[in-house]
Design an enzyme around this catalytic site. Structure first.
Site, PDB file in Angstrom:
ATOM      1  N   LYS A  64      45.699 -58.379  11.318  1.00 21.94           N
ATOM      2  CA  LYS A  64      46.391 -57.146  11.703  1.00 21.94           C
ATOM      3  C   LYS A  64      47.707 -57.445  12.389  1.00 21.94           C
ATOM      4  O   LYS A  64      48.703 -56.771  12.154  1.00 21.94           O
ATOM      5  CB  LYS A  64      45.502 -56.289  12.613  1.00 21.94           C
ATOM      6  CG  LYS A  64      44.381 -55.621  11.839  1.00 21.94           C
ATOM      7  CD  LYS A  64      43.609 -54.647  12.691  1.00 21.94           C
ATOM      8  CE  LYS A  64      42.431 -54.079  11.912  1.00 21.94           C
ATOM      9  NZ  LYS A  64      41.491 -53.352  12.740  1.00 21.94           N
ATOM     10  N   LYS A  82      38.651 -56.793   0.251  1.00 23.89           N
ATOM     11  CA  LYS A  82      37.657 -55.855   0.771  1.00 23.89           C
ATOM     12  C   LYS A  82      38.180 -54.419   0.685  1.00 23.89           C
ATOM     13  O   LYS A  82      39.361 -54.183   0.939  1.00 23.89           O
ATOM     14  CB  LYS A  82      37.412 -56.268   2.231  1.00 23.89           C
ATOM     15  CG  LYS A  82      36.612 -55.321   3.056  1.00 23.89           C
ATOM     16  CD  LYS A  82      36.675 -55.690   4.532  1.00 23.89           C
ATOM     17  CE  LYS A  82      37.864 -55.052   5.213  1.00 23.89           C
ATOM     18  NZ  LYS A  82      37.734 -54.861   6.655  1.00 23.89           N
ATOM     19  N   LYS A 129      40.187 -48.959   4.778  1.00 28.28           N
ATOM     20  CA  LYS A 129      40.818 -47.668   5.054  1.00 28.28           C
ATOM     21  C   LYS A 129      42.334 -47.772   4.919  1.00 28.28           C
ATOM     22  O   LYS A 129      43.011 -46.793   4.651  1.00 28.28           O
ATOM     23  CB  LYS A 129      40.493 -47.228   6.488  1.00 28.28           C
ATOM     24  CG  LYS A 129      39.026 -46.912   6.709  1.00 28.28           C
ATOM     25  CD  LYS A 129      38.784 -46.477   8.149  1.00 28.28           C
ATOM     26  CE  LYS A 129      37.341 -46.736   8.549  1.00 28.28           C
ATOM     27  NZ  LYS A 129      37.086 -46.689   9.967  1.00 28.28           N
TER      28      LYS A 129
HETATM   29  P1  TYM Z   1      35.291 -49.966  10.982  1.00 27.53           P
HETATM   30  O1  TYM Z   1      35.566 -48.598  11.532  1.00 27.53           O
HETATM   31  O2  TYM Z   1      36.425 -50.711  10.383  1.00 27.53           O
HETATM   32  O3  TYM Z   1      34.165 -49.889   9.885  1.00 27.53           O
HETATM   33  C1  TYM Z   1      32.964 -49.179  10.092  1.00 27.53           C
HETATM   34  C2  TYM Z   1      31.798 -49.932   9.457  1.00 27.53           C
HETATM   35  O4  TYM Z   1      32.002 -50.064   8.042  1.00 27.53           O
HETATM   36  C3  TYM Z   1      31.848 -51.430   7.665  1.00 27.53           C
HETATM   37  N1  TYM Z   1      32.745 -51.712   6.527  1.00 27.53           N
HETATM   38  C4  TYM Z   1      32.358 -52.179   5.336  1.00 27.53           C
HETATM   39  N2  TYM Z   1      31.146 -52.525   4.860  1.00 27.53           N
HETATM   40  C5  TYM Z   1      31.092 -52.978   3.577  1.00 27.53           C
HETATM   41  N3  TYM Z   1      32.163 -53.078   2.770  1.00 27.53           N
HETATM   42  C6  TYM Z   1      33.406 -52.759   3.210  1.00 27.53           C
HETATM   43  N4  TYM Z   1      34.452 -52.854   2.403  1.00 27.53           N
HETATM   44  C7  TYM Z   1      33.529 -52.282   4.550  1.00 27.53           C
HETATM   45  N5  TYM Z   1      34.587 -51.877   5.294  1.00 27.53           N
HETATM   46  C8  TYM Z   1      34.089 -51.529   6.499  1.00 27.53           C
HETATM   47  C9  TYM Z   1      32.242 -52.217   8.895  1.00 27.53           C
HETATM   48  O5  TYM Z   1      31.720 -53.530   8.882  1.00 27.53           O
HETATM   49  C10 TYM Z   1      31.631 -51.356   9.993  1.00 27.53           C
HETATM   50  O6  TYM Z   1      30.258 -51.633  10.144  1.00 27.53           O
HETATM   51  N6  TYM Z   1      35.134 -52.861  15.042  1.00 27.53           N
HETATM   52  C11 TYM Z   1      34.373 -51.902  14.247  1.00 27.53           C
HETATM   53  C12 TYM Z   1      33.944 -50.690  15.040  1.00 27.53           C
HETATM   54  C13 TYM Z   1      33.162 -50.968  16.287  1.00 27.53           C
HETATM   55  C14 TYM Z   1      31.804 -51.371  16.347  1.00 27.53           C
HETATM   56  C15 TYM Z   1      31.502 -51.469  17.742  1.00 27.53           C
HETATM   57  C16 TYM Z   1      30.838 -51.663  15.394  1.00 27.53           C
HETATM   58  C17 TYM Z   1      33.631 -50.846  17.553  1.00 27.53           C
HETATM   59  N7  TYM Z   1      32.618 -51.134  18.417  1.00 27.53           N
HETATM   60  C18 TYM Z   1      30.245 -51.868  18.182  1.00 27.53           C
HETATM   61  C19 TYM Z   1      29.575 -52.043  15.855  1.00 27.53           C
HETATM   62  C20 TYM Z   1      29.296 -52.149  17.212  1.00 27.53           C
HETATM   63  C21 TYM Z   1      35.247 -51.440  13.103  1.00 27.53           C
HETATM   64  O7  TYM Z   1      36.434 -51.509  13.169  1.00 27.53           O
HETATM   65  O8  TYM Z   1      34.558 -50.866  12.090  1.00 27.53           O
END
Ligand code: TYM
Length: 342
Positions: free
Chosen positions: A123, A206, A209
């Site tokens: 990022k 991957k 968003k």
């Molecule tokens: P975020 O908001 O980017 O994504 C949310 C969840 O979706 C999963 N994910 C995917 N799984 C499979 N294939 C993909 N292409 C894909 N893209 C996203 C992510 O792995 C995630 O589970 N840092 C985290 C948010 C967070 C969090 C936490 C998660 C903040 N605090 C505590 C767990 C526990 C994030 O940015 O997810």
């Protein structure tokens, strides 16, 4: 948090997860990699699901848009099947302890250790030193605080969060080694088949968003979803076989298909023997719309009643705040802070 126990009366192990409200709609990677597992696990675990709005301001966002996306993300948790009677659904900024524990954990995190996080490197390379901020750097420490505040045993996430979970575990272990057993060391829960859904336009990347052209964003118009699937990059050759090396595009479509429809991949390969990529895509459109259509309708129903949605989120925060406070009190005492009068 009520109810705390299973039928046998034993307390259920706790589970925590969250998503960033950085877009209007979740994509199918978020849905399959995380949300589907959240829903499956909420019976067995005492589940806490958070909309991590504090993480979302590590990039520039208009305040009104952040508010709208915070509600939209919560609505999608519920539309996807999270049951607020069973699981707590809340907004990160409603529980001040997340920021407070982050400070303590920051003081245990090495500078180099934080700099090795691959998501930070990606990022900050994309935004450049100018667009980057310290929040982006400490982002995984806030994530560790989210999890450790609730003594979570399991954290269901996609593959891209594995390194952040490893840091969380290291920080918990480090705290415990230094101050005595205090924090639960959590396990990631990563389901191999759906942990990494790839971009439809660039199957080597991957689904994300930040690249909507290759994403299946679930709230999009059916026409958009159809177009994205029909124009998904496939591979040379004609046979529908699951081969991630030679045919990553087809393998990704088969993974999505199998996860949504329930047929396993060998069965799909057999069912599509002698048929072309066009047939597979056309059927996948129907499979995706069968999930996306009711999902969109339910999301809209929640969004049309913001007072009810806000009540669910406020209740969720009320349920989890005492857990967070108790952990933080324990941590403050261990660290050597004087007890405050309350
Ligand atoms: P975020 O908001 O980017 O994504 C949310 C969840 O979706 C999963 N994910 C995917 N799984 C499979 N294939 C993909 N292409 C894909 N893209 C996203 C992510 O792995 C995630 O589970 N840092 C985290 C948010 C967070 C969090 C936490 C998660 C903040 N605090 C505590 C767990 C526990 C994030 O940015 O997810």
């Amino acid at each position: 948090m009520e109810p705390m126990s299973s039928d046998t009366g034993a307390p259920r192990p706790r589970l925590f997860s969250g998503m960033q409200p950085t877009q209007d709609s979740l994509h199918i990677g978020n849905y399959l990699g995380a949300l589907v597992n959240w829903v499956c696990m909420q019976e067995e675990f005492e589940a806490i699901y958070c909309v991590v709005d504090m993480h979302a301001i590590t990039v520039d966002v208009e305040p009104e848009l952040l508010r709208a996306r915070t509600r939209a993300t919560a609505a999608q948790y519920l539309a996807g099947g999270v049951d607020p009677a069973q699981s707590a659904v809340f907004v990160q900024s409603h529980v001040a302890e997340h920021a407070e524990l982050t400070w303590i954990l920051s003081c245990l995190t090495g500078y180099g250790e934080a700099g090795r996080m691959t998501q930070f490197k990606d990022k900050s390379t994309k935004t450049g030193a100018e667009g980057s901020n310290v929040g982006l750097f400490t982002y995984p420490i806030l994530m560790a605080a989210d999890i450790l505040l609730y003594d979570a045993a399991k954290v269901p996430v996609g593959e891209d969060q594995r390194q952040h979970l490893e840091l969380t575990r290291n920080l918990a272990q480090r705290f415990n080694a230094r101050y005595g057993p205090t924090l639960v060391v959590p396990e990631p829960h990563i389901v191999k088949d759906t942990a990494k859904i790839q971009d439809l336009a660039h199957p080597s990347a991957k689904m994300s968003k930040s690249a909507p052209a290759g994403a299946l964003t679930l709230l999009d118009d059916p026409k958009v979803l159809r177009k994205r699937i029909m124009s998904a990059v496939t591979d040379t050759g004609r046979e529908i076989t699951f081969d991630e090396e030679a045919k990553p595009g087809v393998a990704n479509l088969l993974r999505i298909y199998s996860a949504l429809d329930g047929r396993d991949i060998p069965t799909l390969e057999a069912d599509y023997q002698g048929r072309g990529y066009g047939d597979l895509k056309k059927d996948l459109v129907e499979v995706v719309l069968a999930v996306a259509t009711p999902y969109r309708e339910k999301t809209m129903a929640y969004l049309n009643d913001p007072a009810e949605l806000d009540r669910i989120l406020a209740d969720g925060a009320d349920r989890v705040r005492p857990i967070a406070r108790a952990t933080l009190d324990r941590v403050y005492e261990r660290v050597g802070f004087l007890a405050a009068r309350r």
